[in-house]
Write a protein that holds these residues in place. Structure first.
Motif, PDB file in Angstrom:
ATOM      1  N   PRO A 161      44.706  50.398  38.206  1.00  0.00           N
ATOM      2  CA  PRO A 161      43.464  49.808  37.680  1.00  0.00           C
ATOM      3  C   PRO A 161      43.644  48.386  37.165  1.00  0.00           C
ATOM      4  CG  PRO A 161      43.740  52.047  36.866  1.00  0.00           C
ATOM      5  CD  PRO A 161      45.022  51.675  37.553  1.00  0.00           C
ATOM      6  N   GLU A 162      44.850  48.052  36.676  1.00  0.00           N
ATOM      7  CA  GLU A 162      45.052  46.722  36.113  1.00  0.00           C
ATOM      8  C   GLU A 162      44.886  45.635  37.167  1.00  0.00           C
ATOM      9  OE1 GLU A 162      48.127  44.457  33.063  1.00  0.00           O
ATOM     10  OE2 GLU A 162      48.556  46.488  33.732  1.00  0.00           O
ATOM     11  N   THR A 163      45.222  45.944  38.420  1.00  0.00           N
ATOM     12  CA  THR A 163      45.070  44.936  39.463  1.00  0.00           C
ATOM     13  C   THR A 163      43.602  44.615  39.740  1.00  0.00           C
ATOM     14  OG1 THR A 163      45.078  46.586  41.248  1.00  0.00           O
ATOM     15  CG2 THR A 163      47.209  45.698  40.565  1.00  0.00           C
ATOM     16  N   VAL A 164      42.720  45.582  39.503  1.00  0.00           N
ATOM     17  CA  VAL A 164      41.289  45.369  39.741  1.00  0.00           C
ATOM     18  C   VAL A 164      40.737  44.309  38.792  1.00  0.00           C
ATOM     19  CG1 VAL A 164      39.007  46.487  39.802  1.00  0.00           C
ATOM     20  CG2 VAL A 164      41.025  47.731  40.573  1.00  0.00           C
ATOM     21  N   LEU A 165      41.324  44.188  37.605  1.00  0.00           N
ATOM     22  CA  LEU A 165      40.831  43.219  36.627  1.00  0.00           C
ATOM     23  C   LEU A 165      40.954  41.788  37.139  1.00  0.00           C
ATOM     24  CD1 LEU A 165      42.317  44.730  33.331  1.00  0.00           C
ATOM     25  CD2 LEU A 165      40.214  45.354  34.547  1.00  0.00           C
ATOM     26  N   LYS A 166      41.828  41.570  38.110  1.00  0.00           N
ATOM     27  CA  LYS A 166      42.015  40.234  38.683  1.00  0.00           C
ATOM     28  C   LYS A 166      41.156  40.010  39.928  1.00  0.00           C
ATOM     29  CE  LYS A 166      46.826  40.331  37.095  1.00  0.00           C
ATOM     30  NZ  LYS A 166      48.254  40.285  37.496  1.00  0.00           N
ATOM     31  N   ASP A 167      40.483  41.067  40.387  1.00  0.00           N
ATOM     32  CA  ASP A 167      39.680  41.018  41.610  1.00  0.00           C
ATOM     33  C   ASP A 167      38.204  40.871  41.230  1.00  0.00           C
ATOM     34  OD1 ASP A 167      38.243  41.544  43.949  1.00  0.00           O
ATOM     35  OD2 ASP A 167      39.734  42.947  44.708  1.00  0.00           O
ATOM     36  N   LYS A 168      37.710  39.657  41.246  1.00  0.00           N
ATOM     37  CA  LYS A 168      36.353  39.372  40.763  1.00  0.00           C
ATOM     38  C   LYS A 168      35.300  40.196  41.479  1.00  0.00           C
ATOM     39  CE  LYS A 168      33.149  35.502  40.082  1.00  0.00           C
ATOM     40  NZ  LYS A 168      32.973  34.034  40.215  1.00  0.00           N
ATOM     41  N   GLU A 169      35.384  40.272  42.790  1.00  0.00           N
ATOM     42  CA  GLU A 169      34.348  40.968  43.555  1.00  0.00           C
ATOM     43  C   GLU A 169      34.391  42.473  43.303  1.00  0.00           C
ATOM     44  OE1 GLU A 169      31.919  39.408  45.021  1.00  0.00           O
ATOM     45  OE2 GLU A 169      32.896  37.559  44.352  1.00  0.00           O
ATOM     46  N   ALA A 170      35.577  43.052  43.304  1.00  0.00           N
ATOM     47  CA  ALA A 170      35.698  44.497  43.118  1.00  0.00           C
ATOM     48  C   ALA A 170      35.237  44.914  41.724  1.00  0.00           C
ATOM     49  CB  ALA A 170      37.148  44.938  43.347  1.00  0.00           C
TER      50      ALA A 170
END
Length: 315
Positions: free
Chosen positions: A272-281
């Motif tokens: 989940p932490e990687t999603v925080l860097k993915d603006k669109e997701a």
């Protein structure tokens, strides 16, 4: 799919009938299951997630009612503790615009004690800390802080919602803020109302508030703004995400539905932490969570109004 452990209070909401005024004018009340972390757990489970409520209720009919409600909504209660102290109660009245007037009668929620068997399950999972009563002292606050340390130590994904209740912190707001800071400092995701973000940051301007909260340690921030949607802020980007137009009836549980829906989506991601860097997701996840919160505000009662996948997908 990751497990989500929701830690804090579960209580009885006595909701005033004949809405549209403050509690001083209410004469009849309806019993509802409530408590922000319990609402979040139910929101997650109702959308098909794997949620556990962690808290304490009285060994009394109200406690039985709450346990049955959680089980009916497929929330695991295997880590709920029971106490001889009466179940915590909240009396709620709703103004014409759906906003709430609260009075608490605190009981068993403060009796929660730390469970090392639960803490051993934290690696690779998600923890949600809802702080409406958890920072008021007693065994609950000790356990709450210990669970935070254990989750941080094993690098579990940590979510924090201060759930500020003015009735509980009159003339002690600075104490509340200071107790929130360690949780914000260790959280991957924080959810605030506008009032909470301004109170804790000490900044009126919302962008400045986010900047201050990021400096405290929060990696991703969601500030819910009612009909204006949600301000999503990370160290990489900031974006206001619209909600859907509704006629609000009862805002109780709308924020819990929002964060429950967001956490359920994050639980389906390997990291989940990687999603925080993915603006669109992340923006798409917040957009969907906005819808969950809005749907909840169209009905009375928090848990009963939480949407299932069919309602959510209809939008």
């Amino acid at each position: 799919m990751k497990n989500i452990y929701c830690i804090g209070e579960m209580l009885i909401d006595f909701v005033a009938e004949r809405q549209g005024s403050d509690l001083s004018k209410a004469t009849e009340f309806t019993k509802k299951a409530g408590g922000a972390p319990a609402n979040v757990a139910a929101a997650i489970a109702k959308l098909g997630g794997q949620s556990y409520f962690v808290g304490c209720v009285g060994d009394d009919p109200f406690g039985n009612f709450l346990m049955n409600t959680m089980e009916d909504h497929r929330v695991s209660v295997s880590f709920v503790q029971r106490s001889s102290t009466f179940t915590t109660l909240a009396f709620v009245s709703l103004a014409e615009d759906g906003e709430r007037d609260f009075v608490f009668s605190r009981g068993a929620d403060k009796e929660l004690v730390f469970d090392p068997k639960l803490a051993a399950l934290f690696p690779g999972q998600i923890l949600h800390f809802g702080a409406a009563t958890a920072l008021l002292g007693g065994e609950l606050e000790k356990a709450y802080s210990q669970y935070l340390q254990e989750a941080f130590k094993v690098k579990a994904f940590i979510c924090f919602d201060p759930n500020f209740r003015g009735d509980l912190w009159k003339q002690r707001e600075d104490e509340f803020v200071n107790k929130c800071l360690p949780f914000i400092g260790k959280a991957h995701l924080c959810k605030f109302s506008l009032e909470e973000a301004q109170l804790i940051s000490g900044k009126k301007n919302i962008e400045n508030a986010c900047r201050e909260l990021h400096q405290t340690g929060a990696k991703a921030i969601c500030i819910t703004l009612g009909k204006e949607g949600t301000l999503l802020s990370t160290s990489y980007y900031q974006k206001q995400i619209e909600s859907i137009a509704i006629n609000p009836v009862d805002t109780t549980g709308a924020g819990d539905a929002f964060i429950g829906c967001l956490l359920k989506q994050l639980s389906e991601v390997e990291d989940p932490e990687t999603v925080l860097k993915d603006k669109e997701a992340l923006s798409e996840m917040v957009r969907k969570a906005n819808i969950a919160g809005a749907i909840t505000a169209t009905q009375y009662g928090a848990i009963a109004a939480l949407p299932g996948p069919e309602q959510l997908n209809a939008y």
